[in-house]
Write a protein that holds these residues in place. Structure first.
Motif, PDB file in Angstrom:
ATOM      1  N   PHE A   1     -37.788  12.027   3.272  1.00 58.76           N
ATOM      2  CA  PHE A   1     -37.552  13.682   3.409  1.00 58.76           C
ATOM      3  C   PHE A   1     -37.059  13.938   1.375  1.00 58.76           C
ATOM      4  CE2 PHE A   1     -34.551  16.967   1.650  1.00 58.76           C
ATOM      5  CZ  PHE A   1     -35.860  18.206   2.010  1.00 58.76           C
ATOM      6  N   SER A   2     -36.468  12.782   1.055  1.00 58.24           N
ATOM      7  CA  SER A   2     -36.123  12.724  -0.111  1.00 58.24           C
ATOM      8  C   SER A   2     -37.625  12.694  -1.558  1.00 58.24           C
ATOM      9  CB  SER A   2     -34.787  12.327  -0.840  1.00 58.24           C
ATOM     10  OG  SER A   2     -33.665  12.308   0.062  1.00 58.24           O
ATOM     11  N   ASP A   3     -38.391  12.107  -0.770  1.00 58.81           N
ATOM     12  CA  ASP A   3     -39.472  11.526  -1.638  1.00 58.81           C
ATOM     13  C   ASP A   3     -40.920  11.656  -1.638  1.00 58.81           C
ATOM     14  OD1 ASP A   3     -41.137  10.148  -4.357  1.00 58.81           O
ATOM     15  OD2 ASP A   3     -40.637   8.943  -3.366  1.00 58.81           O
ATOM     16  N   ASN A   4     -40.993  13.081  -1.535  1.00 57.84           N
ATOM     17  CA  ASN A   4     -41.882  13.980  -1.066  1.00 57.84           C
ATOM     18  C   ASN A   4     -42.827  13.840  -3.012  1.00 57.84           C
ATOM     19  OD1 ASN A   4     -43.796  14.923   0.651  1.00 57.84           O
ATOM     20  ND2 ASN A   4     -42.948  17.184   0.240  1.00 57.84           N
ATOM     21  N   ALA A   5     -42.831  13.301  -3.998  1.00 58.56           N
ATOM     22  CA  ALA A   5     -43.671  13.404  -4.939  1.00 58.56           C
ATOM     23  C   ALA A   5     -45.411  13.124  -4.778  1.00 58.56           C
ATOM     24  CB  ALA A   5     -43.834  12.063  -5.927  1.00 58.56           C
ATOM     25  N   ASP A   6     -45.706  12.920  -3.531  1.00 56.35           N
ATOM     26  CA  ASP A   6     -47.272  12.827  -3.175  1.00 56.35           C
ATOM     27  C   ASP A   6     -47.692  14.112  -2.153  1.00 56.35           C
ATOM     28  OD1 ASP A   6     -46.161  11.958  -0.568  1.00 56.35           O
ATOM     29  OD2 ASP A   6     -47.937  10.163  -0.505  1.00 56.35           O
ATOM     30  N   GLY A   7     -46.066  15.052  -1.624  1.00 58.88           N
ATOM     31  CA  GLY A   7     -46.587  15.943  -1.100  1.00 58.88           C
ATOM     32  C   GLY A   7     -47.205  15.510   0.491  1.00 58.88           C
ATOM     33  N   SER A   8     -46.548  14.467   0.761  1.00 58.58           N
ATOM     34  CA  SER A   8     -47.079  13.855   1.860  1.00 58.58           C
ATOM     35  C   SER A   8     -45.844  13.804   3.321  1.00 58.58           C
ATOM     36  CB  SER A   8     -47.605  12.860   2.278  1.00 58.58           C
ATOM     37  OG  SER A   8     -46.172  11.990   1.643  1.00 58.58           O
ATOM     38  N   TYR A   9     -44.860  14.502   2.839  1.00 57.66           N
ATOM     39  CA  TYR A   9     -43.672  14.949   4.248  1.00 57.66           C
ATOM     40  C   TYR A   9     -44.134  15.748   4.195  1.00 57.66           C
ATOM     41  CZ  TYR A   9     -39.586  16.650   6.142  1.00 57.66           C
ATOM     42  OH  TYR A   9     -38.348  17.201   7.080  1.00 57.66           O
ATOM     43  N   GLN A  10     -43.814  14.910   5.784  1.00 57.13           N
ATOM     44  CA  GLN A  10     -43.811  16.211   7.021  1.00 57.13           C
ATOM     45  C   GLN A  10     -42.670  16.331   7.638  1.00 57.13           C
ATOM     46  OE1 GLN A  10     -46.983  18.326   8.588  1.00 57.13           O
ATOM     47  NE2 GLN A  10     -47.072  17.680   6.276  1.00 57.13           N
ATOM     48  N   PRO A  11     -41.925  17.701   8.590  1.00 55.10           N
ATOM     49  CA  PRO A  11     -40.546  17.466   8.768  1.00 55.10           C
ATOM     50  C   PRO A  11     -41.236  16.885  10.378  1.00 55.10           C
ATOM     51  CG  PRO A  11     -41.555  20.135   8.242  1.00 55.10           C
ATOM     52  CD  PRO A  11     -42.483  18.645   8.400  1.00 55.10           C
ATOM     53  N   MET A  12     -40.162  16.335  11.025  1.00 57.42           N
ATOM     54  CA  MET A  12     -39.937  15.593  12.131  1.00 57.42           C
ATOM     55  C   MET A  12     -39.197  16.714  12.896  1.00 57.42           C
ATOM     56  SD  MET A  12     -38.979  11.891  10.786  1.00 57.42           S
ATOM     57  CE  MET A  12     -37.813  11.673  12.308  1.00 57.42           C
ATOM     58  N   GLN A  13     -39.159  15.780  14.573  1.00 55.54           N
ATOM     59  CA  GLN A  13     -38.954  17.038  15.898  1.00 55.54           C
ATOM     60  C   GLN A  13     -37.515  16.107  16.214  1.00 55.54           C
ATOM     61  OE1 GLN A  13     -40.370  20.173  17.432  1.00 55.54           O
ATOM     62  NE2 GLN A  13     -41.516  20.086  15.249  1.00 55.54           N
ATOM     63  N   TRP A  14     -36.669  17.258  16.271  1.00 50.22           N
ATOM     64  CA  TRP A  14     -35.459  16.856  16.341  1.00 50.22           C
ATOM     65  C   TRP A  14     -34.906  16.968  17.788  1.00 50.22           C
ATOM     66  CZ3 TRP A  14     -30.874  13.697  14.513  1.00 50.22           C
ATOM     67  CH2 TRP A  14     -30.391  13.846  15.956  1.00 50.22           C
ATOM     68  N   SER A  15     -34.592  15.676  18.910  1.00 43.85           N
ATOM     69  CA  SER A  15     -34.525  14.411  18.479  1.00 43.85           C
ATOM     70  C   SER A  15     -35.416  13.371  18.660  1.00 43.85           C
ATOM     71  CB  SER A  15     -33.225  14.439  19.365  1.00 43.85           C
ATOM     72  OG  SER A  15     -33.630  14.145  20.706  1.00 43.85           O
ATOM     73  N   ALA A  16     -36.864  13.981  19.278  1.00 40.36           N
ATOM     74  CA  ALA A  16     -37.727  13.765  19.721  1.00 40.36           C
ATOM     75  C   ALA A  16     -38.253  12.088  18.976  1.00 40.36           C
ATOM     76  CB  ALA A  16     -38.484  13.967  19.994  1.00 40.36           C
ATOM     77  N   ASP A  17     -38.361  12.791  16.952  1.00 36.12           N
ATOM     78  CA  ASP A  17     -38.915  12.244  15.923  1.00 36.12           C
ATOM     79  C   ASP A  17     -37.848  10.938  15.811  1.00 36.12           C
ATOM     80  OD1 ASP A  17     -41.651  13.052  16.630  1.00 36.12           O
ATOM     81  OD2 ASP A  17     -41.035  14.630  14.837  1.00 36.12           O
ATOM     82  N   TYR A  18     -36.990  11.136  16.410  1.00 35.32           N
ATOM     83  CA  TYR A  18     -35.973  10.354  15.203  1.00 35.32           C
ATOM     84  C   TYR A  18     -35.346   8.775  16.387  1.00 35.32           C
ATOM     85  CZ  TYR A  18     -35.278  13.931  11.879  1.00 35.32           C
ATOM     86  OH  TYR A  18     -35.102  14.647  10.526  1.00 35.32           O
ATOM     87  N   TRP A  19     -35.786   9.252  17.081  1.00 38.61           N
ATOM     88  CA  TRP A  19     -35.324   8.285  18.127  1.00 38.61           C
ATOM     89  C   TRP A  19     -36.637   7.063  18.594  1.00 38.61           C
ATOM     90  CZ3 TRP A  19     -30.242   6.831  17.709  1.00 38.61           C
ATOM     91  CH2 TRP A  19     -29.620   8.759  17.176  1.00 38.61           C
ATOM     92  N   PRO A  20     -36.776   5.668  19.013  1.00 33.57           N
ATOM     93  CA  PRO A  20     -37.612   4.594  19.484  1.00 33.57           C
ATOM     94  C   PRO A  20     -37.895   5.264  20.547  1.00 33.57           C
ATOM     95  CG  PRO A  20     -35.813   3.324  18.300  1.00 33.57           C
ATOM     96  CD  PRO A  20     -35.874   4.736  18.034  1.00 33.57           C
ATOM     97  N   LYS A  21     -39.148   5.037  21.209  1.00 35.17           N
ATOM     98  CA  LYS A  21     -39.556   5.312  22.728  1.00 35.17           C
ATOM     99  C   LYS A  21     -38.180   4.537  23.494  1.00 35.17           C
ATOM    100  CE  LYS A  21     -41.381   9.124  21.443  1.00 35.17           C
ATOM    101  NZ  LYS A  21     -40.500  10.272  20.621  1.00 35.17           N
ATOM    102  N   PRO A  22     -39.400   2.683  23.124  1.00 33.49           N
ATOM    103  CA  PRO A  22     -38.611   1.759  23.481  1.00 33.49           C
ATOM    104  C   PRO A  22     -37.447   1.248  23.897  1.00 33.49           C
ATOM    105  CG  PRO A  22     -40.102   1.179  22.295  1.00 33.49           C
ATOM    106  CD  PRO A  22     -40.689   2.840  21.734  1.00 33.49           C
ATOM    107  N   SER A  23     -36.947   1.022  25.377  1.00 33.80           N
ATOM    108  CA  SER A  23     -35.701   0.506  25.034  1.00 33.80           C
ATOM    109  C   SER A  23     -35.315  -0.424  24.676  1.00 33.80           C
ATOM    110  CB  SER A  23     -35.036   0.988  26.362  1.00 33.80           C
ATOM    111  OG  SER A  23     -35.590  -0.242  27.318  1.00 33.80           O
TER     112      SER A  23
END
Length: 101
Positions: A1-23
């Motif tokens: 989020f902090s470094d978006n010089a190339d404009g590629s930042y895409q917001p993430m969905q809370w909480s699905a995109d923040y945690w790994p799927k496999p255990s």
């Protein structure tokens, strides 16, 4: 989020995109890869801190600043550091030095 010089930042969905799927780790060397990624990201963020105005809001955010992000990282890292210390103490894998709690 902090470094978006190339404009590629895409917001993430809370909480699905923040945690790994496999255990479980995906590969035997996953821990080492994770540590290396954390070290690379930490150095990249320190570079941002050296180069940018800490109080200028990000154009791609909602008023967030680099200072806010740095404080969030410090808060988050201190929480996890405490978890690791507690875990090592519970496992008997770490003892504080004489005279330190």
């Amino acid at each position: 989020f902090s470094d978006n010089a190339d404009g590629s930042y895409q917001p993430m969905q809370w909480s699905a995109d923040y945690w790994p799927k496999p255990s479980e780790p995906p590969a035997p060397n996953a821990w080492q890869h994770c540590v290396e990624a954390i070290l690379r990201d930490s150095e990249s963020f320190r570079q941002l801190l050296r180069e940018r105005d800490l109080t200028e809001p990000f154009p791609w955010g909602d008023g967030q600043t680099l200072l806010r992000e740095a404080l969030l990282i410090a808060d988050h890292e201190s929480y996890h550091t405490g978890e690791l210390v507690m875990l090592r103490r519970l496992l008997g894998a770490w003892q504080p030095k004489e005279g330190h709690a």
